[in-house]
Design an enzyme around this catalytic site. Structure first.
Site, PDB file in Angstrom:
ATOM      1  N   ARG A   1       0.793  -1.212   0.044  1.00  0.00           N
ATOM      2  CA  ARG A   1      -0.245   0.040  -0.047  1.00  0.00           C
ATOM      3  C   ARG A   1       0.883   1.143   0.011  1.00  0.00           C
ATOM      4  O   ARG A   1       1.834   1.377   0.685  1.00  0.00           O
ATOM      5  CB  ARG A   1      -0.928  -0.077   1.298  1.00  0.00           C
ATOM      6  CG  ARG A   1      -1.877  -1.119   1.230  1.00  0.00           C
ATOM      7  CD  ARG A   1      -3.067  -0.807   0.069  1.00  0.00           C
ATOM      8  NE  ARG A   1      -4.077  -1.656  -0.029  1.00  0.00           N
ATOM      9  CZ  ARG A   1      -4.146  -2.925  -0.743  1.00  0.00           C
ATOM     10  NH1 ARG A   1      -3.054  -2.965  -1.493  1.00  0.00           N
ATOM     11  NH2 ARG A   1      -5.347  -3.486  -0.678  1.00  0.00           N
TER      12      ARG A   1
ATOM     13  N   GLU B   1      -3.422   7.339  -5.519  1.00  0.00           N
ATOM     14  CA  GLU B   1      -3.671   6.626  -6.572  1.00  0.00           C
ATOM     15  C   GLU B   1      -5.288   7.129  -7.310  1.00  0.00           C
ATOM     16  O   GLU B   1      -6.084   7.344  -6.640  1.00  0.00           O
ATOM     17  CB  GLU B   1      -3.950   5.190  -6.641  1.00  0.00           C
ATOM     18  CG  GLU B   1      -2.669   4.446  -6.241  1.00  0.00           C
ATOM     19  CD  GLU B   1      -2.881   2.974  -5.767  1.00  0.00           C
ATOM     20  OE1 GLU B   1      -3.753   2.666  -6.306  1.00  0.00           O
ATOM     21  OE2 GLU B   1      -1.773   2.347  -5.268  1.00  0.00           O
TER      22      GLU B   1
ATOM     23  N   HIS C   1      -0.314  -0.205  -9.983  1.00  0.00           N
ATOM     24  CA  HIS C   1      -1.054  -1.315  -9.396  1.00  0.00           C
ATOM     25  C   HIS C   1      -1.511  -2.441  -9.948  1.00  0.00           C
ATOM     26  O   HIS C   1      -2.619  -2.884  -9.977  1.00  0.00           O
ATOM     27  CB  HIS C   1      -2.136  -0.476  -8.822  1.00  0.00           C
ATOM     28  CG  HIS C   1      -2.588  -0.840  -7.259  1.00  0.00           C
ATOM     29  ND1 HIS C   1      -3.357  -0.258  -6.409  1.00  0.00           N
ATOM     30  CD2 HIS C   1      -2.606  -2.359  -6.650  1.00  0.00           C
ATOM     31  CE1 HIS C   1      -3.497  -1.110  -5.315  1.00  0.00           C
ATOM     32  NE2 HIS C   1      -3.158  -2.352  -5.566  1.00  0.00           N
TER      33      HIS C   1
END
Length: 308
Positions: free
Chosen positions: A222, A251, A269
């Site tokens: 994360r 993000e 990601h």
């Protein structure tokens, strides 16, 4: 799901807005959000009486207000385990790619500026004998350790608890009880811990300053685990040779300074982005829903107390 249940699908990859999610939660019995759908306490409090299960698509649960769900007696499930190998594979791409300057070399060739082999051209750093520090030794951390051993890396790790001795021997991993000590000795540091109040900003300015000159950081967990400003400062000063990042604190926004650095691998990601993994995750969701509908405890029920 459509064959088994009365299902309303969001058939595009465009996330539902907060209002759209709340509207769905007022009508449905089961909500299936993605890890990018933030389900906060207010949304859960205002959900319809029929909502009894939130079957999340993914392993992470920090996007769901678990305490609020527990108060409403809403069961929360996730899909653990299915993305372990996929994420570990992508982590290894960073562990190999950053020391060997893969992004920089690819860009050099694509710009048409490569002038041929040279004795001192594009010198990177070898992996064999280097210390790989793993923060978080759950399923993914262990899978990374297993892969890293084949590359001759010395594996050290820090986690909430030490692994059994037999498992440590199998992985060739050494437990380091103090996180600062692990940071200091690691040539490559990779993060595999969940995002909680305790782990947010885990790698802050002080800890990053402890790292060896020329070390690198890999993060497929994360983005909020790292103080991004401190990371960028260490990269720009040359203290860190590079980084491999698949996640970011805001993000889908990626800081331009990370994009501009020649040896920062910036990925969108995609740690879990394999067709096989996504299908397996979907099958887990269906199994969790069917167990719940049959009056049984879903196999992947998230217990809020265990997250903390």
């Amino acid at each position: 799901m459509s064959e088994l249940f009365d299902t309303t699908l969001n058939s595009s990859d465009t996330p539902l807005s907060r209002d759209q999610l709340m509207a769905a939660m007022r009508e449905c019995d089961v909500l299936v959000p993605a890890v990018t759908d933030s389900i906060d306490a207010q949304m859960i409090e205002q959900a319809g009486e029929n909502l009894r299960l939130i079957a999340s698509f993914g392993a992470g649960t920090e996007h769901i207000a678990l305490s609020a769900a527990a108060k409403r007696k809403i069961i929360v499930t996730n899909t653990p385990g299915v993305f372990t190998d996929d994420t570990a594979d992508l982590t290894m791409a960073g562990i190999i790619g950053v020391p060997r300057r893969i992004r920089e070399g690819t860009a050099l060739v694509r710009r048409g500026e490569w002038t041929g082999w040279a004795p001192s051209g594009m010198l990177g750093r070898k992996l064999g004998g280097k210390v790989l520090g793993i923060v978080g030794m759950g399923r993914i951390g262990q899978a990374v350790a297993h892969r890293a051993r084949a590359f001759g890396l010395k594996v050290a790790y820090h986690g909430r608890r030490q692994l059994p001795e037999a498992l440590e021997q199998m992985l060739g991993a050494t437990f380091v009880s103090d996180l600062d000590a692990l940071v200091e000795q690691s040539d490559i540091l990779t993060l595999h811990c969940p995002l909680t109040d305790e782990t947010k900003g885990l790698l802050d300015k002080r800890r990053i300053a402890l790292m060896k000159p020329g070390a690198s950081i890999i993060n497929t967990a994360r983005g909020e685990l790292i103080d991004q400003e401190a990371l960028i400062a260490a990269l720009e000063s040359g203290q860190l040779v590079g980084a491999g990042l698949d996640v970011y604190p805001d993000e889908p926004n990626v800081d331009q300074r990370l994009l501009d650095h020649p040896n920062v691998m910036t990925l969108p990601h995609i740690g879990s982005a394999t067709a096989e993994g996504r299908e397996a995750s979907g099958e887990k969701i269906i199994a969790n829903i069917r167990f719940w509908m049959d009056g049984h405890r879903p196999p992947d029920q998230v217990l809020e107390a265990l997250i903390h």
